[in-house]
Design an enzyme around this catalytic site. Sequence first.
Site, PDB file in Angstrom:
ATOM      1  CE  LYS A   1     -23.097  -6.051  45.251  1.00 44.92           C
ATOM      2  NZ  LYS A   1     -24.344  -5.623  44.917  1.00 44.92           N
TER       3      LYS A   1
ATOM      4  CB  SER B   1     -26.618  -5.194  47.772  1.00 46.37           C
ATOM      5  OG  SER B   1     -26.771  -5.471  46.549  1.00 46.37           O
TER       6      SER B   1
ATOM      7  CB  SER C   1     -27.647  -3.263  44.633  1.00 50.53           C
ATOM      8  OG  SER C   1     -28.434  -3.974  45.738  1.00 50.53           O
TER       9      SER C   1
END
Length: 468
Positions: free
Chosen positions: A74, A149, A173
């Site tokens: 990420k 997310s 997330s």
Amino acid sequence: MTIAELRQKFIEGTYTPIDALKRVRLVIDEKDSDIHAYLRTYDDAEAEAIYATKRYEAEGSAAPPLLGMPFAIKDNILIKGKPATAGSKMLENYVATYDATVIERLKEAGAIFVGATNMDEFAMGSSTESSAFGPTKNPLDSTRVPGGSSGGSAAALAMGACVAALGTDTGGSVRQPASFCGVVGFKPTYGAVSRNGLIAMGSSLDQAGIFAHTVADTETIFNVIKGQDPFDATTVREDTYPEVPRKEMYRIGVPRDFLREGMDEDVCKVFDANIEKIIAAGHEVVDISLPMMERGLAAYYIVMPAEVSSNLARYDGVRYGLHIDGQNILEDYLKTRAEGFGTEVKRRILLGTYVLSAGYYDAYYGKAEQVRQMMRDELAGVFQNVDLIMTPTSPVPAFTLGEKSDPLSMYLADIYTVPVNLAGVPAISIPGGTVDRDGATLPVGVQFIAPHAGDARLFDFGTKVYDA
Ligand code: GLN
């Protein structure tokens, strides 16, 4: 293929890290211009794959546990010398000057970094639509979101563009996108994994999390990245919490009353089918009551923005990333922050600044922290009687792009995941079945929650019931 399967083949030499990387690159070339899981990919992965292949020839089964495994990371986790944007224009041109501790540990274990994945701006969101660089689509139905997310990491894994991935989980997330994309997603006990080198959102809630195809793979990765770190004073010692033993038969608590609210009917059916499966596997399922859980969302949307407003104060146009010139220093700040941050980030900074204002502390932040303590106490009480708690990961399957444009409706989707971060306990989302929606087959995740330091118990239960 799973990490366990790949490793076997790498050791035998029937398939190599070079082959695995080629395969991953092929998938990216074929699909990612549409899905947009990656913000960028890294060319140096190739040299790493060649090196890893040679090392397997020389070392065989003595090679480190993740040698040659292609990982997606990420874009809020720092890799030295690579950009880290956190999905924001504010950090568009920022290049990391050091490795996050989790990255350092993955490198030592031999992992290869394929690229950086898309995310909601500064990890704020549940759909990856708030990225400054455009949304990611769900690879199982490209009219839908992958969740967020960490939607890019979940999508990359689900479409075969990596073998495992890292994300961050402040309120769900990792678990929620794992549920939407049909993979395993794990949030460790707060403090089990170092936050050093993660771009902060809410520091008392943030943890690095893992995406993998199986619970066993998740455990392998956790064992590499976990542990105390002098660079993060909130990391816990092995003996901080009482030992949480593994068991032959587990007692699972289901908070029935809490589950009624806003839950999709088909998700409900999948959930019930999982209860049957668990009972059939020889475990016990009992009803529990968790009245404080319902307060989770309200408390989270005070604590989290408060911490966000403080953490994001550092983006002042001087120290990091974007800078826009004004007539004076105040105008520099105002212009840079107005230009650099998106709508959702601004909304949360405003909210957080408001709840922390003089005179409001007792009414909002102070109260939310009290609620948080009550939630912890309530959970501790329940864990006297049950080994694990089971809920759906999300009340709904993947929604369509643009469907939740009202921020409140998006926040409501976090109802089952945020209490876990407020309490600091570990939880895992495991694919539990599918539902049919407008001709598409969509995965649904089931969440299991353990007491503090019960990470290994989640893996034990998960491998027994779900990996088999
Ligand atoms: N969806 C939640 C939020 O928007 C959780 C985000 C996260 O875990 N980073 O805050």
